[in-house]
Design a protein around this motif. Sequence first.
Motif, short mmCIF file in Angstrom:
data_model
loop_
_atom_site.label_atom_id
_atom_site.label_comp_id
_atom_site.label_asym_id
_atom_site.label_seq_id
_atom_site.Cartn_x
_atom_site.Cartn_y
_atom_site.Cartn_z
N SER A 151 -37.88 -31.72 -107.32
CA SER A 151 -37.41 -32.55 -106.21
C SER A 151 -37.11 -31.70 -104.98
O SER A 151 -37.08 -32.21 -103.87
N ASN A 152 -36.90 -30.40 -105.17
CA ASN A 152 -36.66 -29.48 -104.06
C ASN A 152 -37.68 -28.35 -104.15
O ASN A 152 -37.39 -27.29 -104.70
N SER A 173 -38.68 -26.16 -102.18
CA SER A 173 -38.40 -24.89 -101.51
C SER A 173 -37.39 -24.04 -102.30
O SER A 173 -37.19 -22.88 -102.00
N SER A 174 -36.76 -24.60 -103.32
CA SER A 174 -35.78 -23.86 -104.11
C SER A 174 -36.49 -22.86 -105.01
O SER A 174 -37.56 -23.14 -105.56
N SER A 179 -29.56 -32.96 -111.12
CA SER A 179 -29.05 -33.19 -109.77
C SER A 179 -29.18 -34.64 -109.31
O SER A 179 -28.42 -35.10 -108.49
#
Length: 195
Positions: free
Chosen positions: A79-80, A82-83, A175
């Motif tokens: 979902s992220n 760039s993490s 999350s």
Amino acid sequence: LIHPRYVLTAAHCVACRTVDDTSVVLGKHKLKTNKIEEELANIHFYPKYKSINNEDIAILELEDAVNFGPKLNAICLPSNPSSLYEGETMIIAGWGGTEELTTSDKLLEASVEVIPNAECKEWNGYDFLKSINHHITNTNYVCIIFSFHLCTFTKGRQSHCGGDSGGPLVMQDLSNGEGNIITFLLSQELRVSQS
């Protein structure tokens, strides 16, 4: 499997393949059991893919959509994106090489921790890998670990092995409150482990 018709894999695993000589086996824990091979309609490569040292991503488009059930379901993408998920524990899985220098009939898995890429570059075998990469690519300097890579570590001798490329690196994402399992992709076989 990221969709009823799409499978995520490493581009270098299918770079020299066609839909006529490649198929996908889904939902299996043991390779030597009866299996159904899904035929491919197309192989889609990430537009910037040139080699294992860059965006090593391909999507295999299945000829027919598969039916989800108790032993087969899609896995979510991060979902992220760039993490770098540093410090997270993930699971790697595959049928690749074992300590006995054979491949496994049973799907193997191991827990690994994502470490900072800078720490991975300090590993004492990294300079050797850069020199091999230089020799193979015939370029002045090509970094093997890029900012979009995840580097994993284990204190044991468990790691992904030859033949595991294109397989899953997964974690449970709590999350969003749903506890989705998200997947990443095994690409390079830079193993960082301690006995």
